[in-house]
Design a protein around this motif. Structure first.
Motif, short mmCIF file in Angstrom:
data_model
loop_
_atom_site.label_atom_id
_atom_site.label_comp_id
_atom_site.label_asym_id
_atom_site.label_seq_id
_atom_site.Cartn_x
_atom_site.Cartn_y
_atom_site.Cartn_z
N TRP A 61 0.87 -1.24 0.05
CA TRP A 61 -0.03 -0.10 0.09
C TRP A 61 0.71 1.37 -0.02
O TRP A 61 0.42 2.11 -0.61
CB TRP A 61 -0.93 0.05 1.20
N ARG A 64 1.67 1.78 -3.69
CA ARG A 64 0.65 2.29 -4.22
C ARG A 64 0.08 3.62 -4.08
O ARG A 64 -0.02 4.53 -5.01
CB ARG A 64 -0.75 1.25 -3.85
N LEU A 68 0.37 7.08 -6.54
CA LEU A 68 -0.84 7.91 -6.86
C LEU A 68 -0.53 9.10 -6.31
O LEU A 68 -0.79 10.24 -7.15
CB LEU A 68 -1.94 7.18 -6.06
N TYR A 75 -0.06 15.91 -11.98
CA TYR A 75 -1.32 16.33 -12.55
C TYR A 75 -1.55 17.67 -12.30
O TYR A 75 -1.58 18.78 -12.92
CB TYR A 75 -2.35 15.43 -12.10
N PHE B 28 -4.00 7.25 9.24
CA PHE B 28 -3.91 7.38 7.57
C PHE B 28 -5.13 7.37 6.92
O PHE B 28 -5.17 8.34 6.01
CB PHE B 28 -2.74 6.32 7.05
N ARG B 31 -6.48 10.92 7.22
CA ARG B 31 -5.77 11.90 6.40
C ARG B 31 -6.29 11.80 4.96
O ARG B 31 -6.41 12.77 4.34
CB ARG B 31 -4.34 11.67 6.44
N LEU B 32 -6.29 10.49 4.54
CA LEU B 32 -6.92 10.30 3.20
C LEU B 32 -8.07 10.94 2.91
O LEU B 32 -8.58 11.62 1.98
CB LEU B 32 -6.83 8.83 2.74
N ARG B 35 -7.81 14.41 2.69
CA ARG B 35 -7.19 14.89 1.23
C ARG B 35 -8.25 14.76 0.11
O ARG B 35 -8.12 15.52 -0.92
CB ARG B 35 -6.12 13.86 1.03
N GLU B 38 -10.38 17.53 0.35
CA GLU B 38 -9.54 19.02 0.06
C GLU B 38 -9.77 18.91 -1.50
O GLU B 38 -10.07 19.80 -2.23
CB GLU B 38 -8.16 18.89 0.36
N LEU B 39 -9.39 17.76 -2.32
CA LEU B 39 -9.43 17.55 -3.86
C LEU B 39 -11.05 18.23 -4.36
O LEU B 39 -11.10 18.52 -5.25
CB LEU B 39 -8.76 16.43 -4.02
N LEU B 65 -9.03 13.40 -12.86
CA LEU B 65 -9.10 13.55 -11.42
C LEU B 65 -9.96 12.47 -10.75
O LEU B 65 -9.80 12.21 -9.69
CB LEU B 65 -9.53 14.89 -11.16
N TYR B 68 -8.41 9.55 -9.85
CA TYR B 68 -7.26 9.66 -8.63
C TYR B 68 -8.51 9.50 -7.46
O TYR B 68 -8.05 8.96 -6.35
CB TYR B 68 -6.72 11.00 -8.74
N GLN B 71 -9.50 6.13 -6.35
CA GLN B 71 -8.35 5.33 -5.90
C GLN B 71 -8.06 5.63 -4.57
O GLN B 71 -7.88 4.96 -3.56
CB GLN B 71 -7.24 5.47 -6.84
N LEU B 72 -8.25 6.85 -4.26
CA LEU B 72 -7.71 7.61 -3.01
C LEU B 72 -8.94 6.95 -1.91
O LEU B 72 -9.07 6.61 -0.75
CB LEU B 72 -7.85 8.85 -2.88
N LEU B 74 -10.74 4.44 -2.40
CA LEU B 74 -10.53 2.87 -2.06
C LEU B 74 -9.42 2.81 -1.01
O LEU B 74 -9.53 1.93 -0.09
CB LEU B 74 -10.34 2.19 -3.48
N ALA B 75 -8.36 3.46 -1.34
CA ALA B 75 -7.18 3.35 -0.14
C ALA B 75 -7.85 3.62 1.23
O ALA B 75 -7.32 2.74 2.31
CB ALA B 75 -6.15 4.24 -0.66
N GLU B 78 -9.67 0.60 2.38
CA GLU B 78 -8.78 -0.34 2.56
C GLU B 78 -7.89 -0.31 4.04
O GLU B 78 -8.07 -1.10 4.77
CB GLU B 78 -7.87 -0.45 1.68
N ALA B 178 -3.25 -4.17 -2.83
CA ALA B 178 -2.73 -2.98 -3.23
C ALA B 178 -2.05 -3.06 -4.53
O ALA B 178 -1.78 -2.04 -5.30
CB ALA B 178 -1.66 -2.77 -2.11
N PRO B 181 -5.49 -2.70 -7.44
CA PRO B 181 -7.12 -2.65 -6.58
C PRO B 181 -8.11 -2.44 -7.76
O PRO B 181 -9.42 -2.42 -7.62
CB PRO B 181 -6.85 -1.34 -6.27
#
Lengths: 104, 583
Positions: A61, A64, A68, A75, B28, B31-32, B35, B38-39, B65, B68, B71-72, B74-75, B78, B178, B181
């Protein structure tokens, strides 16, 4: 928007590009938290199945997420530069048009 | 190499490191999430809204975007599941670790040697023991002791090995997701991993009957999120678990109550429909596919279900909604509709009260008649509070199959023997979950409930309470109070003048008269009842509590102040005594 038309706010595009780049860079730093404590736990438990699996999971991870994060930073950088180029191109064209003077 | 674990590896384990790693994964994930937010607000919204850009290039940028962000997210998901797997594994390792450490210490104190595989060698005989009267029996005792340690160590080691294997399997699935995914197979594996994570938690909840102190130590190590998850997903396992604090048990049992009510209402509807169908068929001129008496059996089942549902409704109306008030609310500490129903409730929180009374009911106690127990607990609670010696919790404990018939059931000891481990576990659980200074605890047995208390005390060489009271007891399966491991100063027997329990003379003694059947139908003495010496008799050696005149059910009458004396015992106040029954 379709066809050949487009609109752009170079300053806004530059701003959101910079934000995406910052988020990507922050994410890269934060992903390091995934591996440290896991390694400590695994190191203290040799012979436990969970140790190897946790290390593999954390490493997988980490790779990964850093991948990303790098893509996201790139980007953002591209968006930022695109905004700057739109602005520069506009200025250049304006300057070029200004440079046209009546002969004589 | 999970199979390579041994008892010393479990002893040396440091589960807190996995808990720390799990906490990092959860942080974590947080934090994801930040983020992503924020995006979404800072980049995606202006990009999609057209404020920054429109056109082909903008469409490509927005699509990129979106990828991305997916995927974020999903992370993040997980990472949360990995955190839960690690927290669950740490809990399981903790439990096994504590058990192994405690067993190794016990074995060492007994002079045993423990091998890495969990085998235990008994302590050798000393020279003096070899020359004592019966060295063979000493040796046999030591062997049995060593076998006991070995067996317990094997169970703890097995638990650790299983938890290790399950956690490793779950984490390997997350490692695979990982790597890729987006693939369908990995998505399936991920779902299986999430299911496994849930199963991990279920498997790692201590079983009912586990030492309440160990349960409480395990519960204390869980974080708030994990506790909520366990209560939400596994109320059937958490609700009855001695060692879990009352507030959490209450939440789990309220869910158990609701689930049981829904299930029983469904069953009742099915039976009523069946009876309706049967009524149409029970025409004597028609072929009747039902055996004779089927309608009566069906009706009996319907009545039993209706009675249980009435009990559930009464409990529900008493409990109300929301969290119970610390000092006055009714806490539901167990609810299961099995058999005649198992219910434990408490007026006031027993984990924080200064005085705790636990009432054990006798013959005919059941879910369908639970209002009797609720009322008695409430009245005792009120009577005890009037003494003004601090906060009070009054518990009604119906976690055994009480006899339902006076002559067929209540003369047998089996109901008490079967119920003793649960009572002992509950009383120990109260000690382990109590906050602050130890509370003053009293156990009170009415009628057959006192027999159950007697069997429990005898089996466990005493009870983890300060005072014991029996009311209208048919005997406690012992001759004297000392045999219960309870001192005279802390034992009270109440017997109302006119209590019909005095008719419970021992029929076994009578019928086994050496002169043969028929001649033995004599009336026994008031001091010798179905289950042994009357605890209110002089020769039992306890103290006789003044409870006034009345009958077998009048101990909780509120009109004559007699309950105040029982409240005095519970609150540690001055108690009024009277002479015991003479021979």
């Amino acid at each position: 928007m379709s066809g050949d038309q487009f609109t752009v706010s170079p300053a806004e595009l530059t701003r959101i590009g910079r934000l995406a780049e910052t988020v990507g860079q922050g994410l890269r730093r934060e992903s390091d938290a995934l591996t440290g404590p896991g390694r400590a736990a695994a190191g203290a438990h040799p012979g436990w199945a969970i140790s190897g699996a946790l290390t593999a999971c954390a490493d997988g991870w980490h790779t990964r997420v850093t991948g990303l994060a790098d893509q996201l930073a790139l980007y953002g950088d591209r968006l930022e530069r695109t905004g700057q180029r739109y602005a520069a191109g506009d200025a250049r064209i304006a300057a070029a048009l200004d440079a046209i003077r009546p002969a004589g | 190499m999970s199979g390579g674990l041994d008892v010393f590896a479990v002893r040396d384990a440091r589960p807190e490191l996995f808990r720390t790693a799990g906490t990092e994964w959860r942080r974590f994930a947080d934090r994801l999430r930040a983020r992503v937010s924020e995006l979404a607000t800072g980049v995606q919204a202006p990009l999609a809204g057209g404020q920054a850009w429109t056109g082909h290039a903008q469409e490509a940028a927005a699509a990129r975007l979106d990828t991305y962000l997916r995927q974020l997210r999903l992370a993040e998901q997980e990472s949360r599941t990995v955190a839960a797997v690690l927290a669950g594994a740490a809990d399981a390792f903790d439990l096994a670790h504590d058990q192994v450490v405690s067993l190794l210490a016990e074995a060492a104190r007994a002079g045993c040697r423990v091998q890495a595989d969990g085998g235990v060698t008994p302590a050798p005989l000393t020279v003096a023991e070899r020359h004592a009267d019966d060295p063979a029996s000493v040796l046999a005792h030591r062997r049995r002791q060593a076998e006991g340690y070995a067996k317990a160590l094997k169970v703890a080691l097995g638990d650790a090995v299983d938890a290790d294997a399950r956690a490793a399997a779950a984490l390997r699935r997350f490692a695979a997701s990982a790597a890729d995914p987006d693939s369908f197979q990995v998505l399936l594996d991920r779902l299986a991993g999430a299911a496994l994570a849930a199963e991990l938690s279920r498997a790692d909840i201590p079983r009912v009957g586990t030492d309440p102190a160990a349960v409480h130590a395990w519960w204390s190590r869980l974080d708030e999120e994990t506790r909520q998850r366990l209560v939400a997903h596994f109320p059937d396992l958490v609700g009855p678990l001695d060692g879990v604090p009352a507030r959490w048990r209450h939440r789990a049992n309220v869910a158990n109550l609701a689930q049981a009510e829904a299930r029983l209402r469904g069953e009742l509807a099915g039976l009523l429909a069946e009876r309706g169908r049967l009524a149409g068929i029970l025409d004597p001129y028609d072929d009747n596919p039902y055996p004779e008496g089927a309608d009566r059996e069906l009706t009996a089942r319907i009545v039993a279900l209706q009675e249980k549902l009435a009990g559930i409704e009464q409990l529900r109306s008493r409990i109300g909604t929301g969290e119970p008030d610390e000092r006055t609310g009714l806490f539901l500490l167990k609810f299961a509709p099995d058999g005649n129903g198992r219910v434990i409730g408490s007026f006031g929180n027993p984990d924080t009260a200064r005085h705790v009374a636990v009432q054990v009911p006798g013959t005919t106690a059941r879910l369908g008649a639970i209002d009797d127990e609720v009322l008695r607990a409430q009245r005792l609670w009120e009577a005890t509070r009037r003494h003004g010696n601090g906060s009070v919790a009054s518990v009604f404990w119906l976690d055994y199959d009480a006899p339902q018939s006076l002559y067929l059931d209540a003369t047998r000891a089996g109901f008490a023997t079967d119920g003793a481990p649960a009572l002992n576990g509950f009383l120990h659980g109260l000690r382990s979950t109590h906050e602050g200074p130890s509370s003053h605890n009293t156990v009170i047995g009415h009628s057959y409930g006192s027999t159950l208390i007697g069997v429990t005390a005898e089996q466990h060489h005493g009870l983890p309470v300060d005072d014991t009271v029996v009311l209208g007891s048919p005997g406690m399966r012992v001759d004297r109070v000392e045999q219960l491991g309870i001192s005279r100063q802390h034992f009270y027997a109440g017997l109302a003048e006119g209590d019909e329990i005095l008719n419970a003379r021992d029929p076994v003694v009578t019928m086994s008269d050496p002169n043969g059947p028929g001649t033995g139908l004599r009336v026994g003495r008031e001091t010798e009842l179905w289950h042994g010496t009357n605890p209110a008799a002089d020769r039992f050696g306890g103290q006789r509590l003044e409870v006034g005149p009345g009958n077998h059910s009048s101990y909780w009458n509120t009109d004559d102040g007699r309950l105040d004396n029982l409240g005095a015992v519970v609150s540690g106040d001055q108690v009024t005594l009277r002479p015991g029954l003479p021979e």
